[in-house]
Design a protein around this motif. Structure first.
Motif, PDB file in Angstrom:
ATOM      1  N   ASP A  83      11.240   6.127   4.481  1.00 59.75           N
ATOM      2  CA  ASP A  83      10.564   6.769   5.611  1.00 59.75           C
ATOM      3  C   ASP A  83       9.119   7.155   5.301  1.00 59.75           C
ATOM      4  O   ASP A  83       8.412   7.672   6.172  1.00 59.75           O
ATOM      5  CB  ASP A  83      11.350   8.002   6.081  1.00 59.75           C
ATOM      6  CG  ASP A  83      11.615   8.995   4.959  1.00 59.75           C
ATOM      7  OD1 ASP A  83      11.337   8.661   3.791  1.00 59.75           O
ATOM      8  OD2 ASP A  83      12.105  10.108   5.263  1.00 59.75           O
ATOM      9  N   HIS A  84       8.658   6.895   4.067  1.00 62.22           N
ATOM     10  CA  HIS A  84       7.264   7.186   3.717  1.00 62.22           C
ATOM     11  C   HIS A  84       6.380   5.934   3.763  1.00 62.22           C
ATOM     12  O   HIS A  84       5.190   6.008   3.483  1.00 62.22           O
ATOM     13  CB  HIS A  84       7.190   7.790   2.316  1.00 62.22           C
ATOM     14  CG  HIS A  84       7.782   9.160   2.225  1.00 62.22           C
ATOM     15  ND1 HIS A  84       7.110  10.289   2.629  1.00 62.22           N
ATOM     16  CD2 HIS A  84       8.997   9.579   1.789  1.00 62.22           C
ATOM     17  CE1 HIS A  84       7.876  11.354   2.433  1.00 62.22           C
ATOM     18  NE2 HIS A  84       9.025  10.948   1.926  1.00 62.22           N
ATOM     19  N   ILE A  85       6.962   4.794   4.110  1.00 65.09           N
ATOM     20  CA  ILE A  85       6.214   3.538   4.117  1.00 65.09           C
ATOM     21  C   ILE A  85       6.124   3.020   5.552  1.00 65.09           C
ATOM     22  O   ILE A  85       7.113   3.016   6.285  1.00 65.09           O
ATOM     23  CB  ILE A  85       6.891   2.497   3.202  1.00 65.09           C
ATOM     24  CG1 ILE A  85       6.908   3.027   1.759  1.00 65.09           C
ATOM     25  CG2 ILE A  85       6.148   1.161   3.240  1.00 65.09           C
ATOM     26  CD1 ILE A  85       7.653   2.139   0.792  1.00 65.09           C
ATOM     27  N   TYR A  86       4.936   2.586   5.948  1.00 65.79           N
ATOM     28  CA  TYR A  86       4.733   2.133   7.329  1.00 65.79           C
ATOM     29  C   TYR A  86       3.863   0.872   7.338  1.00 65.79           C
ATOM     30  O   TYR A  86       3.239   0.515   6.329  1.00 65.79           O
ATOM     31  CB  TYR A  86       4.070   3.234   8.166  1.00 65.79           C
ATOM     32  CG  TYR A  86       2.708   3.658   7.664  1.00 65.79           C
ATOM     33  CD1 TYR A  86       1.543   3.040   8.122  1.00 65.79           C
ATOM     34  CD2 TYR A  86       2.577   4.678   6.721  1.00 65.79           C
ATOM     35  CE1 TYR A  86       0.289   3.425   7.661  1.00 65.79           C
ATOM     36  CE2 TYR A  86       1.333   5.075   6.253  1.00 65.79           C
ATOM     37  CZ  TYR A  86       0.188   4.443   6.728  1.00 65.79           C
ATOM     38  OH  TYR A  86      -1.036   4.820   6.259  1.00 65.79           O
ATOM     39  N   ASN A  87       3.835   0.211   8.461  1.00 60.78           N
ATOM     40  CA  ASN A  87       3.067  -1.025   8.611  1.00 60.78           C
ATOM     41  C   ASN A  87       1.585  -0.745   8.870  1.00 60.78           C
ATOM     42  O   ASN A  87       1.229   0.219   9.534  1.00 60.78           O
ATOM     43  CB  ASN A  87       3.616  -1.872   9.767  1.00 60.78           C
ATOM     44  CG  ASN A  87       4.932  -2.520   9.427  1.00 60.78           C
ATOM     45  OD1 ASN A  87       5.190  -2.865   8.274  1.00 60.78           O
ATOM     46  ND2 ASN A  87       5.790  -2.694  10.418  1.00 60.78           N
ATOM     47  N   ILE A  88       0.753  -1.630   8.321  1.00 59.21           N
ATOM     48  CA  ILE A  88      -0.679  -1.627   8.599  1.00 59.21           C
ATOM     49  C   ILE A  88      -1.009  -2.929   9.329  1.00 59.21           C
ATOM     50  O   ILE A  88      -0.549  -4.004   8.926  1.00 59.21           O
ATOM     51  CB  ILE A  88      -1.500  -1.541   7.298  1.00 59.21           C
ATOM     52  CG1 ILE A  88      -1.306  -0.181   6.624  1.00 59.21           C
ATOM     53  CG2 ILE A  88      -2.981  -1.772   7.577  1.00 59.21           C
ATOM     54  CD1 ILE A  88      -2.008  -0.070   5.295  1.00 59.21           C
ATOM     55  N   VAL A  89      -1.785  -2.833  10.393  1.00 60.63           N
ATOM     56  CA  VAL A  89      -2.147  -4.023  11.171  1.00 60.63           C
ATOM     57  C   VAL A  89      -3.568  -4.458  10.899  1.00 60.63           C
ATOM     58  O   VAL A  89      -3.882  -5.650  10.831  1.00 60.63           O
ATOM     59  CB  VAL A  89      -1.942  -3.763  12.684  1.00 60.63           C
ATOM     60  CG1 VAL A  89      -2.357  -4.976  13.495  1.00 60.63           C
ATOM     61  CG2 VAL A  89      -0.503  -3.389  12.965  1.00 60.63           C
ATOM     62  N   SER A  90      -4.478  -3.504  10.728  1.00 64.41           N
ATOM     63  CA  SER A  90      -5.904  -3.809  10.588  1.00 64.41           C
ATOM     64  C   SER A  90      -6.473  -3.082   9.366  1.00 64.41           C
ATOM     65  O   SER A  90      -6.036  -1.979   9.039  1.00 64.41           O
ATOM     66  CB  SER A  90      -6.641  -3.351  11.849  1.00 64.41           C
ATOM     67  OG  SER A  90      -8.029  -3.566  11.747  1.00 64.41           O
ATOM     68  N   PRO A  91      -7.446  -3.716   8.647  1.00 62.31           N
ATOM     69  CA  PRO A  91      -8.073  -5.018   8.939  1.00 62.31           C
ATOM     70  C   PRO A  91      -7.185  -6.218   8.565  1.00 62.31           C
ATOM     71  O   PRO A  91      -7.334  -7.288   9.127  1.00 62.31           O
ATOM     72  CB  PRO A  91      -9.337  -4.994   8.090  1.00 62.31           C
ATOM     73  CG  PRO A  91      -8.997  -4.112   6.940  1.00 62.31           C
ATOM     74  CD  PRO A  91      -8.090  -3.059   7.500  1.00 62.31           C
ATOM     75  N   ASP A  92      -6.285  -6.033   7.618  1.00 60.14           N
ATOM     76  CA  ASP A  92      -5.323  -7.080   7.282  1.00 60.14           C
ATOM     77  C   ASP A  92      -3.931  -6.482   7.306  1.00 60.14           C
ATOM     78  O   ASP A  92      -3.742  -5.301   6.966  1.00 60.14           O
ATOM     79  CB  ASP A  92      -5.613  -7.667   5.892  1.00 60.14           C
ATOM     80  CG  ASP A  92      -6.814  -8.599   5.884  1.00 60.14           C
ATOM     81  OD1 ASP A  92      -7.102  -9.178   6.941  1.00 60.14           O
ATOM     82  OD2 ASP A  92      -7.453  -8.731   4.822  1.00 60.14           O
ATOM     83  N   PRO A  93      -2.928  -7.271   7.703  1.00 60.02           N
ATOM     84  CA  PRO A  93      -1.565  -6.733   7.720  1.00 60.02           C
ATOM     85  C   PRO A  93      -1.084  -6.386   6.318  1.00 60.02           C
ATOM     86  O   PRO A  93      -1.432  -7.026   5.338  1.00 60.02           O
ATOM     87  CB  PRO A  93      -0.744  -7.890   8.322  1.00 60.02           C
ATOM     88  CG  PRO A  93      -1.557  -9.117   8.073  1.00 60.02           C
ATOM     89  CD  PRO A  93      -2.986  -8.682   8.125  1.00 60.02           C
ATOM     90  N   GLY A  94      -0.307  -5.334   6.249  1.00 63.50           N
ATOM     91  CA  GLY A  94       0.232  -4.897   4.973  1.00 63.50           C
ATOM     92  C   GLY A  94       1.040  -3.633   5.178  1.00 63.50           C
ATOM     93  O   GLY A  94       1.562  -3.387   6.271  1.00 63.50           O
ATOM     94  N   ILE A  95       1.135  -2.809   4.140  1.00 66.69           N
ATOM     95  CA  ILE A  95       1.912  -1.575   4.240  1.00 66.69           C
ATOM     96  C   ILE A  95       1.092  -0.397   3.742  1.00 66.69           C
ATOM     97  O   ILE A  95       0.187  -0.531   2.916  1.00 66.69           O
ATOM     98  CB  ILE A  95       3.231  -1.658   3.431  1.00 66.69           C
ATOM     99  CG1 ILE A  95       2.954  -2.081   1.978  1.00 66.69           C
ATOM    100  CG2 ILE A  95       4.207  -2.601   4.103  1.00 66.69           C
ATOM    101  CD1 ILE A  95       4.190  -2.044   1.099  1.00 66.69           C
ATOM    102  N   GLY A  96       1.397   0.786   4.289  1.00 67.34           N
ATOM    103  CA  GLY A  96       0.747   2.007   3.896  1.00 67.34           C
ATOM    104  C   GLY A  96       1.758   3.037   3.471  1.00 67.34           C
ATOM    105  O   GLY A  96       2.972   2.874   3.657  1.00 67.34           O
ATOM    106  N   TYR A  97       1.268   4.155   2.898  1.00 68.61           N
ATOM    107  CA  TYR A  97       2.127   5.222   2.407  1.00 68.61           C
ATOM    108  C   TYR A  97       1.712   6.538   3.030  1.00 68.61           C
ATOM    109  O   TYR A  97       0.540   6.869   3.118  1.00 68.61           O
ATOM    110  CB  TYR A  97       2.018   5.310   0.885  1.00 68.61           C
ATOM    111  CG  TYR A  97       2.650   6.563   0.295  1.00 68.61           C
ATOM    112  CD1 TYR A  97       4.028   6.671   0.173  1.00 68.61           C
ATOM    113  CD2 TYR A  97       1.851   7.616  -0.129  1.00 68.61           C
ATOM    114  CE1 TYR A  97       4.600   7.809  -0.360  1.00 68.61           C
ATOM    115  CE2 TYR A  97       2.430   8.764  -0.668  1.00 68.61           C
ATOM    116  CZ  TYR A  97       3.794   8.852  -0.787  1.00 68.61           C
ATOM    117  OH  TYR A  97       4.372   9.995  -1.311  1.00 68.61           O
ATOM    118  N   SER A  98       2.713   7.303   3.474  1.00 68.96           N
ATOM    119  CA  SER A  98       2.476   8.635   4.018  1.00 68.96           C
ATOM    120  C   SER A  98       3.277   9.639   3.202  1.00 68.96           C
ATOM    121  O   SER A  98       4.507   9.549   3.140  1.00 68.96           O
ATOM    122  CB  SER A  98       2.922   8.691   5.483  1.00 68.96           C
ATOM    123  OG  SER A  98       2.783  10.004   5.985  1.00 68.96           O
ATOM    124  N   PRO A  99       2.609  10.595   2.524  1.00 69.81           N
ATOM    125  CA  PRO A  99       3.336  11.549   1.679  1.00 69.81           C
ATOM    126  C   PRO A  99       4.209  12.495   2.491  1.00 69.81           C
ATOM    127  O   PRO A  99       4.066  12.625   3.680  1.00 69.81           O
ATOM    128  CB  PRO A  99       2.205  12.307   0.965  1.00 69.81           C
ATOM    129  CG  PRO A  99       1.012  12.133   1.824  1.00 69.81           C
ATOM    130  CD  PRO A  99       1.167  10.803   2.530  1.00 69.81           C
TER     131      PRO A  99
END
Length: 202
Positions: free
Chosen positions: A186-202
């Motif tokens: 639940d701490h990992i989410y999708n990134i769309v821009s500038p390139d697709p990937g994943i992000g982290y939320s503490p």
């Protein structure tokens, strides 16, 4: 005269009692042994990703940016590193390979995936966050929150669907500032821009 014979054999009741005690002790000890084994695998995986994260950061410092999209280089594929062609191939932008920065190629193997292998079978165990590939380290904000490497069955991570939560419902993450941590889904989410990937939320 009465002759007494010494009893040498165990009775069926005694044998069954001993077997029951052994089974009870096994049932009590096996969960603890499994838990200890999982913790040892997690510790090894964290150490692997610490080494790989350092390798990616050293590559970026030497070449000015993170590897771009990587190409398999068949000339470098050998039986011992064929499974790691992503890590041993050369980048579009650089005449260099991440392999040159990896001290031990066994760091590419997660023990949680290979615990029951009778022989070493090479697989894809870790992937790079597509959102950082090709970028300069100085262009990325909040490096302590930026995912670099994560448990995965694919080379490049484009979304949370590419993440493998193999450690008791969580995953090991190597961050851009060099630290490595165990993270729940639940701490990992999708990134769309500038390139697709994943992000982290503490």
């Amino acid at each position: 005269m009465v002759i007494l014979y010494k009893k040498n054999a165990f009775s069926i009741i005694e044998v069954l009692t001993v077997i029951s005690i052994i089974l009870i002790l096994s049932a009590m000890l096996l969960p603890a042994l499994k838990s200890a084994r999982n913790k040892a695998h997690l510790a090894t995986c964290i150490n692997n990703q610490r080494n790989l994260t350092a390798s990616v950061l050293m590559f970026a410092l030497d070449h000015g940016s993170f590897p771009d999209k990587l190409l398999a280089n068949n000339e470098e594929d050998t039986p011992e590193n064929l499974y790691a062609s992503f890590w041993t191939s050369k980048s579009y932008l650089h005449a260099a390979s991440l392999k040159d920065y990896i001290y031990n190629m066994e760091s590419l193997m997660c023990p949680s995936k290979h615990a029951d292998d009778n022989v070493i079978i090479m697989h894809i165990d870790y992937g790079l966050n597509n959102a950082i590939l090709g970028f300069k380290p100085t262009a990325i904000q909040d490096p302590e929150l930026t995912i670099t490497i994560i448990d995965s069955n694919v080379f490049e991570i484009f979304s949370v669907n590419d993440v493998d939560y193999r450690h008791n419902g969580g995953t090991v993450v190597g961050f851009l500032d060099g630290h490595v941590d165990y993270v729940k889904s639940d701490h990992i989410y999708n990134i769309v821009s500038p390139d697709p990937g994943i992000g982290y939320s503490p």
